[in-house]
Design an enzyme around this catalytic site. Structure first.
Site, PDB file in Angstrom:
ATOM      1  N   HIS A 138     -12.223  40.510  -8.093  1.00  0.00           N
ATOM      2  CA  HIS A 138     -12.397  39.744  -7.432  1.00  0.00           C
ATOM      3  C   HIS A 138     -10.292  39.458  -6.870  1.00  0.00           C
ATOM      4  CE1 HIS A 138     -16.355  38.902  -7.711  1.00  0.00           C
ATOM      5  NE2 HIS A 138     -16.434  39.416  -9.103  1.00  0.00           N
ATOM      6  N   ASN A 145     -16.493  38.108  -1.787  1.00  0.00           N
ATOM      7  CA  ASN A 145     -17.214  36.701  -1.948  1.00  0.00           C
ATOM      8  C   ASN A 145     -15.557  35.768  -1.812  1.00  0.00           C
ATOM      9  OD1 ASN A 145     -16.160  37.171  -4.399  1.00  0.00           O
ATOM     10  ND2 ASN A 145     -17.562  36.229  -5.826  1.00  0.00           N
ATOM     11  N   ASP A 199     -13.927  43.771 -12.962  1.00  0.00           N
ATOM     12  CA  ASP A 199     -15.004  42.930 -12.732  1.00  0.00           C
ATOM     13  C   ASP A 199     -13.519  41.082 -12.610  1.00  0.00           C
ATOM     14  OD1 ASP A 199     -16.421  40.513 -11.701  1.00  0.00           O
ATOM     15  OD2 ASP A 199     -17.835  40.096 -13.240  1.00  0.00           O
TER      16      ASP A 199
END
Length: 431
Positions: free
Chosen positions: A55, A87, A301
């Site tokens: 991310h 996202n 992650d």
């Protein structure tokens, strides 16, 4: 410029010299000379690490991370390619946005940033995003995911699997049944969550979605990837799917290989992560599955958060942990130090297989003459202490603060240019 790595240990072999020229491995032999010579005695040379699950928060939350700072953290962690999750704000659900992310990665010049496209518009789980446009765009997206949210509608998931098949792309599923683990769930459901008064998140919330999706993958013949596997039950579903020849792959995070839900005793929100930390028996099952190949890859992650998003009561804090700079050290501790993997196994799970899943042909290659020089040089005998203030990320939410991890990344090379030298960021690499 040529670079000679002197006396480096290749995987399973004796020390040799490796000459790098023009972005490729030019020669492997003895007493090789180069414009730059690196004494690599006692060091291990790996293909550059590839992260399927990062991310980078840009666009939208540049206060927590940017593509530039995340790329620096990745390079320092030994990565030469990362997949940036969708996202963001706005969501990466159009060709224009994934091309923007791709372009910003090129400008940062430290790792190859591969955008992940959203499965559904706005991650809302209602209608498909512009999958075809993103796949055909200049970013050439090959991984699609609503990560952070589950594609819980089985009809939509089936259509997504069917749609990506002609592009040889993959759907990466965040497996979490929202009816079994609702928005309040924040801890593994068990005696500890009950005693602490934290809303529980049962393992079956993950396992039931994985079971459904492997059946859909078998029905459609499409590629499916399971993000951040966290339970022994999911491992058994994957084992069953592999036995049937279903095209499913899976990843596990470093923190799920090392940390357990017992750490929640003090309600420290740094340990709040999605999916949650699980009991020791799940950790052991994940390690065994990674060792025997049922789980294909380690993916970080990496989830940076600002202090004002994390410093709350446990139930109100944001989910997520940093992971890029600590991933290799955690895997060295959990898998190499325990004898479950050797360094060749680490190369396979952190480079070769993730590159294949993401369809990155220039990464995860064998270290041989003619191969692209996307490489990571590691000192397997150099423990280091994790200092959050010294990390390249704009955020500080690491669960490993103060921990001593084995195996330090000494250098990272992208297309034959040093992006990290002697443990510090070097210069960006031209595209």
């Amino acid at each position: 410029m040529t670079i000679a790595l002197r006396g480096v240990a290749l995987l399973g072999g004796k020390p040799v010299d490796v000459l790098i020229e023009g972005g490729f491995i030019a020669e492997i032999g003895a007493r090789l000379a180069g414009d730059t010579v690196i004494d690599a005695g006692g060091l291990v040379l790996l293909p550059g690490l590839v992260d399927l699950h990062t991310h980078l928060r840009e666009p939208g939350r540049e206060d927590t991370e940017t593509i530039a700072t995340g790329s620096a953290a990745a390079a320092l962690g030994g990565f030469t390619a990362v997949h940036a999750m969708a996202n963001t704000d706005p969501v990466a659900d159009t060709a224009e946005i994934v091309e923007q992310v791709h372009r910003r990665g090129i400008e940062a010049g430290l790792v190859d940033v591969r955008p992940v496209g959203a499965v559904s518009k706005g991650l809302a789980g209602e209608t498909l995003a512009e999958i075809g446009n993103m796949a055909r765009s200049g970013a050439a997206v090959r991984v699609f995911s609503d990560d952070g949210r589950c594609v819980s509608d089985s009809r939509l998931m089936r259509r997504a699997l069917e749609y990506v098949k002609p592009f040889d792309a993959v759907i990466a599923q965040h497996a979490q049944d929202p009816r079994l683990a609702d928005s309040a769930a924040c801890a593994h459901e068990g005696p500890l969550s009950g005693r602490l008064g934290l809303p529980g998140w049962p393992g079956v919330a993950e396992e039931s979605i994985v079971a459904r999706d492997v059946m859909l993958a078998e029905h459609t013949g499409s590629r499916l990837h399971i993000c951040h596997v966290s339970t022994a039950g999911t491992v058994e579903v994957l084992r069953w799917a592999r036995a049937r020849g279903i095209p499913v792959t899976a990843e596990v995070t470093p923190h799920h290989l090392l940390l357990t839900c017992d750490l929640l005793e003090d309600y420290d929100p740094v340990y709040k992560v999605n999916p949650p930390l699980r009991p020791a028996e799940d950790v052991e099952a994940l390690r065994a599955a990674l060792a025997d190949g049922i789980i294909d890859a380690v993916a970080t992650d990496h989830a940076p958060h600002a202090a004002h998003d994390k410093d709350h009561a446990f139930g109100d804090a944001a989910f997520g942990m940093l992971g890029l700079q600590t991933a290799l050290g955690v895997v060295a501790q959990a898998m190499v130090g325990t004898g479950l993997l050797d360094w060749a196994g680490v190369a396979d799970r952190m480079s070769v297989r993730p590159a294949a899943i993401g369809r990155l042909g220039a990464h995860g290659r064998a270290i041989e003459v003619g191969a692209p020089a996307n490489l990571t040089l590691v000192d397997p005998s150099a423990p280091w202490t994790v200092d959050p203030a010294a990390l390249a990320s704009k955020s500080r939410n690491t669960p490993f603060a103060g921990s001593v991890l084995p195996a330090r990344v000494v250098a990272t090379l992208l297309r034959g240019r040093l992006t990290v030298s002697d443990g510090a960021v070097a210069e960006p690499v031209p595209a």
